[in-house]
Write an enzyme that holds these catalytic residues in place. Structure first.
Site, PDB file in Angstrom:
ATOM      1  N   ARG A  14       0.819  -1.215   0.000  1.00 49.06           N
ATOM      2  CA  ARG A  14       0.000   0.000   0.000  1.00 49.06           C
ATOM      3  C   ARG A  14       0.859   1.275   0.000  1.00 49.06           C
ATOM      4  NH1 ARG A  14      -3.834  -0.520   4.839  1.00 49.06           N
ATOM      5  NH2 ARG A  14      -2.103  -1.724   5.660  1.00 49.06           N
ATOM      6  N   GLU A  15       1.950   1.228  -0.796  1.00 49.71           N
ATOM      7  CA  GLU A  15       2.859   2.376  -0.849  1.00 49.71           C
ATOM      8  C   GLU A  15       2.134   3.643  -1.310  1.00 49.71           C
ATOM      9  OE1 GLU A  15       3.339  -0.569  -2.137  1.00 49.71           O
ATOM     10  OE2 GLU A  15       5.395  -1.285  -1.845  1.00 49.71           O
ATOM     11  N   LEU A  16       1.221   3.484  -2.256  1.00 52.41           N
ATOM     12  CA  LEU A  16       0.534   4.666  -2.784  1.00 52.41           C
ATOM     13  C   LEU A  16      -0.345   5.289  -1.706  1.00 52.41           C
ATOM     14  CD1 LEU A  16      -0.055   6.545  -5.150  1.00 52.41           C
ATOM     15  CD2 LEU A  16      -1.869   4.997  -5.873  1.00 52.41           C
ATOM     16  N   GLY A 434     -26.289   0.966  16.677  1.00 48.85           N
ATOM     17  CA  GLY A 434     -25.484  -0.134  17.213  1.00 48.85           C
ATOM     18  C   GLY A 434     -24.132   0.270  17.745  1.00 48.85           C
ATOM     19  N   TRP A 563     -19.911  -8.427   1.142  1.00 45.33           N
ATOM     20  CA  TRP A 563     -18.657  -7.760   1.492  1.00 45.33           C
ATOM     21  C   TRP A 563     -17.493  -8.744   1.631  1.00 45.33           C
ATOM     22  CZ3 TRP A 563     -21.013  -3.506   5.183  1.00 45.33           C
ATOM     23  CH2 TRP A 563     -21.378  -2.398   4.403  1.00 45.33           C
ATOM     24  N   HIS A 696     -22.375  11.133   9.342  1.00 48.21           N
ATOM     25  CA  HIS A 696     -21.124  11.171   8.576  1.00 48.21           C
ATOM     26  C   HIS A 696     -20.384  12.486   8.745  1.00 48.21           C
ATOM     27  CE1 HIS A 696     -23.832   8.218   6.773  1.00 48.21           C
ATOM     28  NE2 HIS A 696     -22.738   7.499   6.668  1.00 48.21           N
ATOM     29  N   CYS A 728     -27.020   6.159  11.096  1.00 52.47           N
ATOM     30  CA  CYS A 728     -26.137   4.984  10.952  1.00 52.47           C
ATOM     31  C   CYS A 728     -25.376   4.813  12.269  1.00 52.47           C
ATOM     32  CB  CYS A 728     -25.186   5.173   9.767  1.00 52.47           C
ATOM     33  SG  CYS A 728     -24.412   3.627   9.211  1.00 52.47           S
TER      34      CYS A 728
END
Ligand code: GLN
Ligand code: ZN
Length: 757
Positions: A14-16, A434, A563, A696, A728
């Site tokens: 995950r260098e980017l 939750g 998922w 959010h 949410c």
């Protein structure tokens, strides 16, 4: 001849991601970011060197759709004063003054693209710089580049029109797009360009095309691809994720060089083979699964290719991945902790390239000893996988087979009466979805347990401490139905996957979800069974601390499926049924432990919808069945909640109704009461908890705001049918925000109740 449609750009480690996040936080310069990108491209081309081409312009700092918007100067008004990379990242992430462009799912994958905003006063102009840089880099390293670019039709269909007539905007956009292709054509003689047109896989009958009919009919498509082909490039048009027969027919009439089709997820593409044979086009046959992680069965693939070659000569067939490898992890090199047998069944990007190379050699009859050995090993792996007890558990299969899908024991009207009587909740009961804030202490606790730094007892104590605080807070705040707060879960799917047989977890199998954000989906390799109760200990502990009802919290079967990376040797619906039975067992244990309300989250229910309208019914049927397998076991006095985080239920409301959850909480906060009206329209009877504020954002909603929101909800549905909750889970928020927000909800509801009484 073999090639791929794109390589994962995030980097082996995950260098980017790291470089991007450093750049955004000012810890590295633009030059350093660019150097990392260049280094990554070089490494990624190196592994493609034995393919026909290396992919160029599949790299992106954020997203390929955004790249094209940027290359066409399709910049929303609010960012027009910015230039260069600053404007690029502002579109992706917003800045101090302005919100980012929207982001949405890339077809039915879990990748998200940045939605371009188009307006009639845009000044489109082609900018080939980034493509040119990458192209020349690849050439300088001695590679043969193939440029990947999003096709005009897909780009336009995925964009949002902000202002002006669509037809006029399309005209302007088209002209800039053709200029861009002109510039690309100047890079070399006969530049190979692959145009990704996944929108064609949705079919002519999709809403998208009904909507676009007046702008692009068959002639327009043919005509534009003719203009493109005339520019002296080798144009290949690729579709993926489904068949695209209606459009392939049109494309074959045009002057393009080749057509790329997905034979993994679009088996029906076979129907177009005869037409391809009659044309002069090269077929780019997508046979290696580009979006799942299983070792290919090369013997079967070879047979399939041989069958195609009966229709089309071999020299007109190029073997490719079914789509860009963006959707699979980098390589399985570092997975030293995974079960060895399961690991041998997996194939990530690097391994898939090897499969393509070998398949190609075998197809051309070029069978050196290495190739033969690889094929033999591949055969052994597939045989082993097929016969392994890990993939076939008779007890589970028999249970699924013998299971009759049933309804709850009584209809909703009767159930709700019993529940209302037993629970004795006030009208407009308040609750949450939750999770409560995931603090750094909680994260450290979970990690320390995983690393073996603390004992299970210390861990349990820490979790219980959190639950205790969480319950205490909710009681003080005056919420009606409490939750334990989910401190033991890092992720709503992973937590359950870890406790189900048939799942493995990787160390490093990250895939890009959007921008720098990556996910590490669980891998379902075998038959699924609950190993032991998964949530009882925490929920019953939480319940023991309060006289109020504590709601049990589970992730639903469809969401767990959608998922995860799902095995490809059993139908998705069968896998889902197995998961559903595991959840049913958990629900049964919870109700036997005197838990009165149980929520079954289906956050990803909608994500599994097929691309083509004609396949929707089938998905809806089994997805619904699976939810019912899980929940029908609940007795009438057990109240089943579900939660879905969308803001658009129009298409699926009938299915939502059929789920027959006693209560559904949904994400309405940002759309006022608009969404709720759909529920009213269809005469939805069960109870609904429309989110009254947007979790959010860190903003704390005021009492007045929440009051206004609740009043607007009451205009649509009667008070007896409504619950009041955030939209949410609260895990990404801070405690300071959550405390205030929830207190404000309770105050607002109290005021309204007094007024109503
Ligand atoms: N129960 C989960 C939570 O509160 C639901 C999350 C979701 O819908 N994405 O976090
Ligand atoms: Zn949600």
């Amino acid at each position: 001849m073999s090639s791929i449609l794109g390589f994962p750009r995030i980097g082996k480690n995950r260098e980017l991601k790291k470089a991007l996040e450093n750049f955004w936080s000012g810890k590295c310069s633009q030059k350093e970011l660019e150097d990392t990108a260049k280094e990554l491209r070089k490494k990624h081309w190196e592994v493609q060197k034995n393919l026909d081409f290396v992919c160029v312009n599949d790299f992106s700092y954020y997203d390929n759709v955004l790249d094209l918007a940027y290359a066409l100067n399709a910049k929303p008004k609010r960012f027009r004063n910015l230039n260069g990379i600053e404007s690029y990242f502002a579109m992706a992430r917003g800045n101090k003054n302005n919100v980012a462009c929207e982001m949405t799912k890339w077809f039915n994958t879990n990748y998200h693209y940045v939605v371009p905003e188009l307006s009639i006063d845009d000044e489109y102009k082609a900018n080939v710089d980034s493509i040119k840089t990458q192209y020349n880099e690849a050439k300088a390293l001695g590679y043969k580049p193939k440029i990947s670019i999003i096709g005009l039709f897909s780009f336009f269909a995925l964009s949002k029109i902000v202002d002006g007539d669509r037809k006029d905007i399309f005209k302007k956009l088209k002209s800039a797009y053709l200029d861009l292709i002109d510039e690309i054509a100047k890079l070399d003689s006969n530049v190979v360009v692959e145009f990704s047109e996944p929108i064609f896989a949705k079919g002519l009958n999709s809403d998208t095309f009904k909507d676009l009919k007046c702008i692009y009919d068959r002639d327009v498509i043919e005509c534009i691809y003719n203009s493109i082909a005339k520019k002296g490039i080798k144009a290949i048009v690729s579709t993926f994720f489904e068949h695209s027969n209606e459009f392939s027919e049109i494309l074959l009439k045009s002057d393009i060089y080749g057509i790329g089709l997905d034979f993994v997820y679009g088996k029906k593409n076979q129907e177009i083979l005869e037409s391809i044979a009659k044309s002069d086009k090269i077929l780019y046959a997508g046979v290696i699964d580009g979006r799942n992680i299983w070792v290919a069965n090369l013997e079967e693939k070879l047979q399939f290719l041989e069958s195609i070659s009966k229709i089309l000569p071999k020299n007109r067939i190029v073997i490719t991945s079914s789509c860009s490898l963006l959707h699979v992890p980098f390589s399985k090199d570092d997975e030293d902790k995974m079960d060895k047998e399961v690991l041998s069944w997996l194939s990530f990007a690097i391994e898939k390239i090897k499969e393509l190379e070998v398949l190609d050699k075998a197809f051309r009859g070029d069978l050196d000893s290495n190739t033969k050995e690889f094929l033999q090993t591949n055969k052994d792996i597939n045989t082993n996988r097929k016969n392994s007890t890990k993939t076939n558990n008779n007890t589970i299969r028999q249970r699924v087979e013998g299971y009759k899908i049933t309804q709850r024991e009584e209809p909703f009207e009767k159930r709700i009466k019993i529940q209302k009587q037993n629970f004795n909740l006030p009208i407009l009961p308040t609750t949450t979805i939750g999770s409560f804030p995931q603090t750094s202490e909680i994260r450290a606790l979970r990690q320390n347990l995983k690393k073996g730094l603390i004992s299970k007892d210390t861990y349990n104590e820490g979790i219980k401490e959190y639950i205790k605080d969480c319950i205490r807070f909710q009681e003080e705040a005056g919420l009606d139905v409490l939750v334990h707060g989910e401190p033991e879960r890092n992720d709503m799917v992973e937590y359950f996957g870890e406790q189900l047989e048939g799942f493995v977890f990787s160390k490093n199998a990250w895939v890009q979800s959007y921008g720098s954000r990556c996910v590490k989906p669980p891998i379902i390799y075998g038959d699924v069974k609950r190993k032991h109760p998964m949530t009882i200990e925490w929920i019953t502990y939480a319940q023991s601390l309060s006289k109020k009802i504590v709601k049990g919290m589970l992730t639903g079967p469809v969401t767990i499926l959608n998922w995860s990376f799902v095995r490809d040797d059993l139908a998705r619906k069968e896998v889902c049924k197995q998961i559903a039975l595991g959840i049913a067992d958990e629900i049964n244990d919870l109700q036997n432990a005197n838990i009165k309300i149980i929520q079954v989250d289906e956050a990803a229910f909608k994500e599994g919808y097929p691309l083509r309208a004609e396949n929707i019914k089938e998905y809806e049927t089994w997805a619904l069945d699976c939810f019912k397998i899980s929940t029908a076991i609940a007795k009438s006095q057990t109240q089943i909640h579900t939660h879905m985080c969308y803001s658009d239920f129009n298409d699926i409301i009938k299915t939502i109704e059929a789920l027959d959850a006693d209560v559904i909480s949904i994400e309405t906060a940002r759309s006022g009461n608009k969404l709720l009206k759909v529920f009213k329209q269809v005469g939805y009877k069960n109870e609904v908890g429309p989110g009254v504020y947007d979790i959010h954002s860190p903003r704390i909603p005021s009492i007045e705001e929440i009051t206004a929101q609740i009043k607007s909800l009451l205009e649509v549905l009667p008070k007896e049918q409504l619950w009041i909750n955030p939209d949410c889970g609260l895990k990404t928020r801070k405690w300071e925000e959550v405390r205030e927000s929830l207190k404000n909800i309770v105050i607002a509801v109290k005021n309204i109740r007094e007024n109503l009484a």
